[in-house]
Design a protein around this motif. Structure first.
Motif, PDB file in Angstrom:
ATOM      1  N   ASP A  71     -18.422   7.735  18.577  1.00  0.00           N
ATOM      2  CA  ASP A  71     -17.226   8.452  19.026  1.00  0.00           C
ATOM      3  C   ASP A  71     -16.532   7.744  20.178  1.00  0.00           C
ATOM      4  N   ALA A  72     -17.207   6.794  20.828  1.00  0.00           N
ATOM      5  CA  ALA A  72     -16.641   6.095  21.986  1.00  0.00           C
ATOM      6  C   ALA A  72     -15.937   4.829  21.525  1.00  0.00           C
ATOM      7  N   ILE A  73     -14.637   4.938  21.303  1.00  0.00           N
ATOM      8  CA  ILE A  73     -13.835   3.789  20.891  1.00  0.00           C
ATOM      9  C   ILE A  73     -12.600   3.714  21.780  1.00  0.00           C
ATOM     10  N   PRO A  74     -12.005   2.533  21.922  1.00  0.00           N
ATOM     11  CA  PRO A  74     -10.797   2.422  22.740  1.00  0.00           C
ATOM     12  C   PRO A  74      -9.633   3.189  22.113  1.00  0.00           C
ATOM     13  N   THR A  75      -8.901   3.913  22.945  1.00  0.00           N
ATOM     14  CA  THR A  75      -7.729   4.641  22.445  1.00  0.00           C
ATOM     15  C   THR A  75      -6.468   3.793  22.512  1.00  0.00           C
ATOM     16  N   ASP A  76      -6.493   2.733  23.306  1.00  0.00           N
ATOM     17  CA  ASP A  76      -5.318   1.875  23.450  1.00  0.00           C
ATOM     18  C   ASP A  76      -5.796   0.427  23.608  1.00  0.00           C
ATOM     19  N   MET A  77      -5.874  -0.281  22.502  1.00  0.00           N
ATOM     20  CA  MET A  77      -6.370  -1.662  22.528  1.00  0.00           C
ATOM     21  C   MET A  77      -5.514  -2.553  23.429  1.00  0.00           C
ATOM     22  N   LEU A  78      -4.207  -2.297  23.470  1.00  0.00           N
ATOM     23  CA  LEU A  78      -3.308  -3.151  24.235  1.00  0.00           C
ATOM     24  C   LEU A  78      -3.538  -3.010  25.739  1.00  0.00           C
ATOM     25  N   ALA A  79      -4.155  -1.884  26.154  1.00  0.00           N
ATOM     26  CA  ALA A  79      -4.389  -1.673  27.579  1.00  0.00           C
ATOM     27  C   ALA A  79      -5.654  -2.361  28.074  1.00  0.00           C
ATOM     28  N   PRO A 105     -10.597  -8.280  25.050  1.00  0.00           N
ATOM     29  CA  PRO A 105     -10.634  -7.731  23.687  1.00  0.00           C
ATOM     30  C   PRO A 105     -11.954  -7.022  23.399  1.00  0.00           C
ATOM     31  N   TRP A 106     -11.842  -5.874  22.752  1.00  0.00           N
ATOM     32  CA  TRP A 106     -13.029  -5.149  22.309  1.00  0.00           C
ATOM     33  C   TRP A 106     -13.508  -5.766  21.007  1.00  0.00           C
ATOM     34  N   ARG A 107     -14.803  -6.031  20.945  1.00  0.00           N
ATOM     35  CA  ARG A 107     -15.373  -6.743  19.794  1.00  0.00           C
ATOM     36  C   ARG A 107     -15.792  -5.808  18.669  1.00  0.00           C
ATOM     37  N   GLY A 108     -15.479  -4.537  18.817  1.00  0.00           N
ATOM     38  CA  GLY A 108     -15.806  -3.584  17.769  1.00  0.00           C
ATOM     39  C   GLY A 108     -17.147  -2.919  17.992  1.00  0.00           C
ATOM     40  N   ARG A 122     -13.589   6.889  14.096  1.00  0.00           N
ATOM     41  CA  ARG A 122     -14.925   7.212  14.606  1.00  0.00           C
ATOM     42  C   ARG A 122     -15.918   7.522  13.482  1.00  0.00           C
ATOM     43  N   MET A 123     -15.675   7.020  12.310  1.00  0.00           N
ATOM     44  CA  MET A 123     -16.529   7.314  11.152  1.00  0.00           C
ATOM     45  C   MET A 123     -16.828   6.031  10.388  1.00  0.00           C
ATOM     46  N   TRP A 124     -18.123   5.897  10.002  1.00  0.00           N
ATOM     47  CA  TRP A 124     -18.526   4.841   9.092  1.00  0.00           C
ATOM     48  C   TRP A 124     -18.513   5.409   7.665  1.00  0.00           C
ATOM     49  N   VAL A 125     -17.820   4.718   6.763  1.00  0.00           N
ATOM     50  CA  VAL A 125     -17.748   5.159   5.370  1.00  0.00           C
ATOM     51  C   VAL A 125     -18.274   4.045   4.473  1.00  0.00           C
ATOM     52  N   CYS A 126     -19.231   4.410   3.607  1.00  0.00           N
ATOM     53  CA  CYS A 126     -19.785   3.474   2.627  1.00  0.00           C
ATOM     54  C   CYS A 126     -19.268   3.883   1.248  1.00  0.00           C
ATOM     55  N   ASN A 127     -18.648   2.938   0.525  1.00  0.00           N
ATOM     56  CA  ASN A 127     -17.979   3.288  -0.734  1.00  0.00           C
ATOM     57  C   ASN A 127     -18.786   2.952  -1.979  1.00  0.00           C
TER      58      ASN A 127
END
Length: 517
Positions: free
Chosen positions: A188-196, A200-203, A219-224
């Motif tokens: 759930d902890a992800i950047p809300t504004d990459m440009l700020a 760089p966030w590496r994911g 905020r979700m991992w999906v396997c197809n």
């Protein structure tokens, strides 16, 4: 004297008498029943906080405490968001805010120990044996060793024995363990504004395999795919070690890899045919949690695949399109599986401290144990595996346990005079008390204490000689706490982390009022 004057005089006397009685009762209550103490330092963080800064990440929305010394200069570039990675700085406006908060104030039960002896892993207030008369006369630590025991700290865990018995790992009760898990990563902890971001966030620290089968969004991992697939932890993005965000302003130390880990996730499959597993490679072994729709198992194997232990149990783990919360625990040489908050199965394994050290360091029996006693293990490898159904994963979290360091003794260990015969015990640069070959042998009234923030805690592993009063009147043994120095059990935080205004802690964080585990 008139009747009204006599009544007035009588009322004043009664009021004074009531105040005196109330004062005496309060002093008796404070002296023998309960008393409040303030936490001055961060040696018990994050369980209990000393003076600190409460920092906020605009990117993840998370708040986290950072230990603070008002006498040290603070560089804004030292503040980072721990859930994004230690190299992602906070915004400059947030990093420049220095609004100190006072240490937690705790209630201590002073009547408990005369009737019920302290138990291992209790948080205890006691007189500091190295400075009973000074400003740091009262200490608070976690009890790790009991009278009559011999302790061995190996690879971050506590082993104990009595007499000629074999060493046994000391496991924390579940309610204590739950309170001590420290968050390393959260989907759930992800950047809300990459440009700020200034860097760089590496994911996220998980990598899908095959990459074409996995997507991380919102905020979700999906396997197809229903074919075999996995998520693999990337230690290069977030390292699982004994680093703590509370210590980010402290001098840097070499971190120790941690193998006591909890991975938890909410899994929503599209089919009941799904099988899921988690594999933790650590301490020279593979620890596996295997889940299908009708049965599950916990397995320990060697790295070559040889079976060491296995426990099987019946359970219904997954239903079509129904979210299921799973928790994979590995702590204190115990594996546990939790489904929707209920413990489904447990596997206990019992490496001796010497086996633990050899497995962790991957060395053979011909290497002397004293040569590896202070080594740490290798980085853990984490893999989530799925087969049989597409699925979605939310709230994928990783936590780590306490890690008790085997640090070399500092010179402060001999600030007080050394009793004859103890010279080798307190020699600076030698292994910490409780580390092989300096095992902690406790007498019938001696306890051993350690701080939860082991990297920056001067505790029973390191503090050395007692002061003159303790040495002459109570016990001249270094490193230990005599029964007569115990004050009581820390029971609750009643005035947590108050914001300091005009030098006075005036606005407590009422949301953190809690019992102490």
């Amino acid at each position: 004297m008139t009747t009204n004057e006599r009544k007035c005089q009588s009322g004043v006397i009664e009021t004074l008498q009531s105040l005196i009685v109330a004062f005496v009762l309060a002093m008796v209550f404070r002296g023998f029943v309960v008393e409040g103490f303030v936490i001055p330092t961060g040696s018990m963080a994050p369980t209990l906080l000393g003076q600190h800064l409460l920092k906020h990440s605009d990117q993840t929305g998370q708040d986290f405490p950072v230990g603070f010394d008002p006498w040290r200069s603070v560089s804004p570039d030292k503040f980072s968001d721990p859930l994004l990675g230690r190299n992602i700085p906070l915004s400059m406006s947030e990093a420049k805010k220095l609004e100190p908060r006072a240490g937690d104030r705790v209630v201590v039960l002073k009547t408990l120990f005369p009737f019920f002896g302290p138990e291992r892993f209790d948080v205890v207030v006691f007189k500091n044996p190295t400075d009973t008369q000074g400003l740091s006369a009262n200490y608070i630590k976690r009890l790790i060793g009991l009278p009559g025991e011999t302790l061995w700290i190996a690879d971050g865990d506590i082993f104990a024995k009595r007499g000629d018995d074999a060493f046994v790992i000391q496991r924390k009760p579940e309610h204590v363990q739950r309170a001590l898990w420290m968050r390393v990563s959260d989907s759930d902890a992800i950047p809300t504004d990459m440009l700020a971001l200034s860097r760089p966030w590496r994911g996220p620290p998980w990598t899908g395999n095959p990459q074409s089968a996995w997507n991380y969004e919102n905020r979700m991992w999906v396997c197809n795919t229903s074919e075999p697939s996995s998520l693999v932890w990337d230690q290069n993005k977030i390292h699982i070690d004994d680093w703590s965000s509370y210590n980010m302003l402290m001098p840097k130390q070499r971190q120790k890899p941690v193998s006591d880990i909890r991975v938890s996730a909410t899994i929503t499959p599209e089919s009941e045919k799904i099988t899921a597993s988690f594999t933790l490679q650590a301490i020279g072994h593979q620890f596996q949690w295997l889940l299908s729709n009708d049965s599950s198992s916990l397995v320990v194997r060697t790295l070559s695949g040889e079976l060491v232990q296995k426990v099987e149990f019946d359970c219904t783990c997954f239903e079509n399109n129904i979210p299921t919360r799973v928790e994979f625990w590995h702590a204190d040489q115990m594996m546990s599986l939790y489904i929707d908050g209920e413990r489904i199965g447990t596997l206990l394994y019992n490496f001796s401290p010497e086996e633990r050290l050899r497995f962790a360091a991957n060395v053979v029996d011909s290497v002397p144990i004293e040569d590896i006693a202070t080594r740490s293990g290798k980085d853990a490898k984490l893999t989530l595996q799925f087969d049989g159904s597409p699925l979605a994963i939310t709230r994928l979290q990783v936590d780590r346990d306490l890690y008790y360091r085997s640090s070399p003794l500092p010179s402060i260990a001999t600030k007080n005079p050394t009793a004859s015969g103890n010279e080798s015990l307190v020699k600076a640069g030698t292994p910490a008390f409780g580390t092989y070959p300096k095992l902690a042998v406790l007498g019938k009234d001696q306890f051993m204490m350690a701080g939860d923030n082991s990297a920056y805690s001067l505790d029973g592993r390191l503090w050395g000689n007692p002061d003159e009063f303790v040495a002459t009147q109570i016990d001249d043994a270094p490193f230990v706490v005599h029964r007569n120095l115990l004050i009581g059990k820390a029971w609750s935080v009643y005035w947590p982390a108050a914001l300091i205004d005009f030098g006075i802690p005036v606005i407590p964080d009422f949301g953190r009022i809690r019992f102490i585990r």
